[in-house]
Design an enzyme around this catalytic site. Structure first.
Site, PDB file in Angstrom:
ATOM      1  N   PRO A   1       0.275  -3.602   0.393  1.00  0.00           N
ATOM      2  CA  PRO A   1       0.012  -2.083   1.590  1.00  0.00           C
ATOM      3  C   PRO A   1       1.575  -1.931   1.096  1.00  0.00           C
ATOM      4  O   PRO A   1       1.900  -0.693   1.099  1.00  0.00           O
ATOM      5  CB  PRO A   1      -0.338  -2.637   2.719  1.00  0.00           C
ATOM      6  CG  PRO A   1      -1.083  -3.569   2.665  1.00  0.00           C
ATOM      7  CD  PRO A   1      -1.244  -4.243   1.352  1.00  0.00           C
TER       8      PRO A   1
ATOM      9  N   THR B   1       3.020   1.198  -3.584  1.00  0.00           N
ATOM     10  CA  THR B   1       3.496   2.393  -3.648  1.00  0.00           C
ATOM     11  C   THR B   1       4.403   1.066  -2.121  1.00  0.00           C
ATOM     12  O   THR B   1       4.549   1.760  -0.805  1.00  0.00           O
ATOM     13  CB  THR B   1       3.218   3.215  -2.911  1.00  0.00           C
ATOM     14  OG1 THR B   1       2.004   3.894  -4.123  1.00  0.00           O
ATOM     15  CG2 THR B   1       3.736   4.135  -2.269  1.00  0.00           C
TER      16      THR B   1
ATOM     17  N   LYS C   1       7.712   7.285  -6.747  1.00  0.00           N
ATOM     18  CA  LYS C   1       6.107   8.045  -6.498  1.00  0.00           C
ATOM     19  C   LYS C   1       6.329   8.343  -5.317  1.00  0.00           C
ATOM     20  O   LYS C   1       5.273   8.808  -4.851  1.00  0.00           O
ATOM     21  CB  LYS C   1       5.752   6.649  -6.532  1.00  0.00           C
ATOM     22  CG  LYS C   1       4.285   6.206  -5.598  1.00  0.00           C
ATOM     23  CD  LYS C   1       3.815   7.004  -6.474  1.00  0.00           C
ATOM     24  CE  LYS C   1       1.990   6.642  -5.355  1.00  0.00           C
ATOM     25  NZ  LYS C   1       0.546   7.345  -6.074  1.00  0.00           N
TER      26      LYS C   1
ATOM     27  N   LYS D   1       1.757   6.161   5.608  1.00  0.00           N
ATOM     28  CA  LYS D   1       2.552   4.932   5.187  1.00  0.00           C
ATOM     29  C   LYS D   1       4.318   4.958   4.230  1.00  0.00           C
ATOM     30  O   LYS D   1       5.381   5.652   3.773  1.00  0.00           O
ATOM     31  CB  LYS D   1       2.480   3.577   4.964  1.00  0.00           C
ATOM     32  CG  LYS D   1       2.876   2.781   3.955  1.00  0.00           C
ATOM     33  CD  LYS D   1       3.409   2.293   2.565  1.00  0.00           C
ATOM     34  CE  LYS D   1       2.111   2.528   2.061  1.00  0.00           C
ATOM     35  NZ  LYS D   1       1.983   2.185   0.354  1.00  0.00           N
TER      36      LYS D   1
HETATM   37  P1  NAD Z   1      -6.105  -1.813   0.367  1.00  0.00           P
HETATM   38  O1  NAD Z   1      -5.454  -2.235   1.725  1.00  0.00           O
HETATM   39  O2  NAD Z   1      -7.595  -2.009   0.400  1.00  0.00           O
HETATM   40  O3  NAD Z   1      -5.390  -3.908  -0.625  1.00  0.00           O
HETATM   41  C1  NAD Z   1      -4.540  -3.893  -0.011  1.00  0.00           C
HETATM   42  C2  NAD Z   1      -4.547  -5.951   0.080  1.00  0.00           C
HETATM   43  O4  NAD Z   1      -4.037  -6.774  -0.069  1.00  0.00           O
HETATM   44  C3  NAD Z   1      -5.674  -6.164   0.592  1.00  0.00           C
HETATM   45  O5  NAD Z   1      -7.115  -6.735   0.082  1.00  0.00           O
HETATM   46  C4  NAD Z   1      -4.902  -7.393   1.755  1.00  0.00           C
HETATM   47  O6  NAD Z   1      -5.757  -8.395   2.220  1.00  0.00           O
HETATM   48  C5  NAD Z   1      -4.343  -7.311   0.604  1.00  0.00           C
HETATM   49  N1  NAD Z   1      -2.598  -8.319   0.893  1.00  0.00           N
HETATM   50  C6  NAD Z   1      -2.287  -7.886   2.309  1.00  0.00           C
HETATM   51  N2  NAD Z   1      -1.233  -8.854   2.175  1.00  0.00           N
HETATM   52  C7  NAD Z   1      -1.120  -9.819   1.663  1.00  0.00           C
HETATM   53  C8  NAD Z   1      -0.417 -11.014   0.867  1.00  0.00           C
HETATM   54  N3  NAD Z   1       0.831 -10.863   1.605  1.00  0.00           N
HETATM   55  N4  NAD Z   1      -0.072 -11.736  -0.108  1.00  0.00           N
HETATM   56  C9  NAD Z   1      -1.608 -11.582  -0.863  1.00  0.00           C
HETATM   57  N5  NAD Z   1      -2.678 -10.870  -0.196  1.00  0.00           N
HETATM   58  C10 NAD Z   1      -2.227  -9.277   0.871  1.00  0.00           C
HETATM   59  O7  NAD Z   1      -4.739  -1.410  -0.258  1.00  0.00           O
HETATM   60  P2  NAD Z   1      -5.050  -0.691  -1.966  1.00  0.00           P
HETATM   61  O8  NAD Z   1      -5.651   0.796  -0.924  1.00  0.00           O
HETATM   62  O9  NAD Z   1      -5.604  -1.607  -2.879  1.00  0.00           O
HETATM   63  O10 NAD Z   1      -3.610  -0.168  -2.297  1.00  0.00           O
HETATM   64  C11 NAD Z   1      -2.377  -0.434  -2.527  1.00  0.00           C
HETATM   65  C12 NAD Z   1      -0.854  -0.586  -2.838  1.00  0.00           C
HETATM   66  O11 NAD Z   1      -1.945   0.924  -3.724  1.00  0.00           O
HETATM   67  C13 NAD Z   1      -0.659   0.263  -1.391  1.00  0.00           C
HETATM   68  O12 NAD Z   1       0.049   0.321  -1.596  1.00  0.00           O
HETATM   69  C14 NAD Z   1      -1.173   1.816  -1.605  1.00  0.00           C
HETATM   70  O13 NAD Z   1      -0.324   2.610  -1.172  1.00  0.00           O
HETATM   71  C15 NAD Z   1      -0.813   2.129  -3.091  1.00  0.00           C
HETATM   72  N6  NAD Z   1      -2.196   3.180  -3.932  1.00  0.00           N
HETATM   73  C16 NAD Z   1      -3.200   2.895  -3.808  1.00  0.00           C
HETATM   74  C17 NAD Z   1      -4.155   4.080  -3.987  1.00  0.00           C
HETATM   75  C18 NAD Z   1      -5.501   4.422  -3.808  1.00  0.00           C
HETATM   76  O14 NAD Z   1      -5.859   5.398  -4.106  1.00  0.00           O
HETATM   77  N7  NAD Z   1      -5.977   3.148  -2.708  1.00  0.00           N
HETATM   78  C19 NAD Z   1      -3.582   5.084  -5.240  1.00  0.00           C
HETATM   79  C20 NAD Z   1      -1.940   4.886  -5.531  1.00  0.00           C
HETATM   80  C21 NAD Z   1      -1.425   4.336  -5.651  1.00  0.00           C
END
Ligand code: NAD
Length: 302
Positions: A65, A95, A170, A239
């Site tokens: 996250p 991010t 970003k 965020k």
């Molecule tokens: P998400 O919430 O779907 O996934 C995050 C995962 O991290 C979850 O499965 C959670 O259980 C795991 N997690 C949390 N803390 C942890 C820890 N300490 N150890 C191991 N696992 C842990 O989020 P997402 O949508 O996959 O986004 C991930 C990142 O990518 C974020 O920073 C987001 O801003 C960025 N991002 C997302 C998108 C999108 O479209 N979803 C696009 C670009 C960038």
């Protein structure tokens, strides 16, 4: 040469990246604190392990996250600073907070590992298809070592500077995307109130200088279609905006339009909780314009 990679964080993005790397021939191990996330990846035939039970690998790709969880993974559980083999690469696709990333990059280097911040765009579909856009902050030599791995996931790789720079750019990008969602919704609503169909309005905008990825992609794919299923949430965009605001304040850049955009995205009158699709930020303006158009139709003589 990188052969083995551990993907930590198997959510919307990490899961797709793990599957793409597996398809490209890397030996992938996936990990997540959530058992269900590990089970979903294991069902695809990809090895998984709980954070405390990871096998060593050449590279660790983080999709978490934000920087707080990246710090947790480096310093505490699984504690990569202590546990990763010397010379292995830490590749942070989350991010994150640029100031935190610079600090973490220094700790990673002290521990004899290498750091790249590689935030991505393109959403879950880009992660699954290996067509992400990727920004890179870090040393050129580390980027070159990571390049085969990154190229398996990304269609565009842009090196923007030293550690932390990927995260700065970003945040700048997501600020613009957040602003474009508000301004484009306002523009479409204005045209609709003046009697122009939203799709026709977008066709016009997309032929002119007001176009953006929001008008070209988000509006047709997720907003006008009513789908609202991009895989990127209100919570993640909020965020990112708070991180952008903090970065600007740290640089004595408060008072700009960014402050108003952050405020608008946190305005409770939208009635949107953090789990909703981020494209819903346009709904209030567009629905008001829809209601206005419907009331005009009712008033007009048959
Ligand atoms: P998400 O919430 O779907 O996934 C995050 C995962 O991290 C979850 O499965 C959670 O259980 C795991 N997690 C949390 N803390 C942890 C820890 N300490 N150890 C191991 N696992 C842990 O989020 P997402 O949508 O996959 O986004 C991930 C990142 O990518 C974020 O920073 C987001 O801003 C960025 N991002 C997302 C998108 C999108 O479209 N979803 C696009 C670009 C960038």
């Amino acid at each position: 040469m990188i052969k083995t990679v551990t993907v930590i964080g198997l959510g919307n993005m990490g899961r797709g990246m793990a599957m793409t790397l597996h398809r490209a021939g890397f030996a992938v191990q996936g990990s997540d604190i959530a058992t269900e996330a590990r089970e979903r990846l294991a069902a695809e035939g990809i090895a998984t392990a709980a954070p405390e039970a990871l096998a060593p690998s050449d590279a660790y790709l983080l999709s978490l996250p934000t920087s707080a969880q990246v710090r947790e993974v480096l310093e505490r559980c699984p504690g990569l600073l202590e546990r990763a083999p010397a010379g292995s690469l830490i590749i942070d696709t989350s991010t994150g907070d640029p100031a935190e990333s610079r600090q973490l990059a220094a700790k990673v280097a002290e521990a004899g590992l290498a750091w790249l911040d590689t935030p991505v765009s393109g959403g879950p579909s880009g992660a699954h298809s290996g067509q992400l856009g990727m920004l890179v902050g870090g040393e050129t030599a580390d980027l070159e070592r990571a390049r085969p791995l990154l190229e398996a996931m990304a269609a565009r790789i842009t090196h923007v500077g030293a550690a932390g720079s990927g995260h700065v750019v970003k945040l700048a990008n997501n600020y613009l995307c957040a602003a474009h969602l508000l301004t484009t919704a306002e523009a479409v609503a204005m045209a609709q109130r003046a009697g122009v169909d939203p799709e026709a309005c977008l066709n016009g905008l997309n032929s002119g200088s007001g176009r953006s990825a929001v008008s070209e992609v988000n509006f047709p794919r997720w907003i006008l279609s009513g789908g609202f299923d991009s895989g990127f949430t209100m919570g993640l965009m909020r965020k990112d905006l708070r991180l952008a605001q903090q970065a600007a304040r740290d640089l004595d850049l408060s008072g700009g339009l960014l402050e108003q955009v952050v405020e608008a995205w946190h305005d409770e009158r939208h009635g949107l909780d953090d789990a909703e699709d981020f494209n819903r930020i346009t709904a209030r303006l567009l629905e008001a314009a829809d209601r206005h158009a419907a009331s005009l139709e009712e008033e007009s003589p048959a």
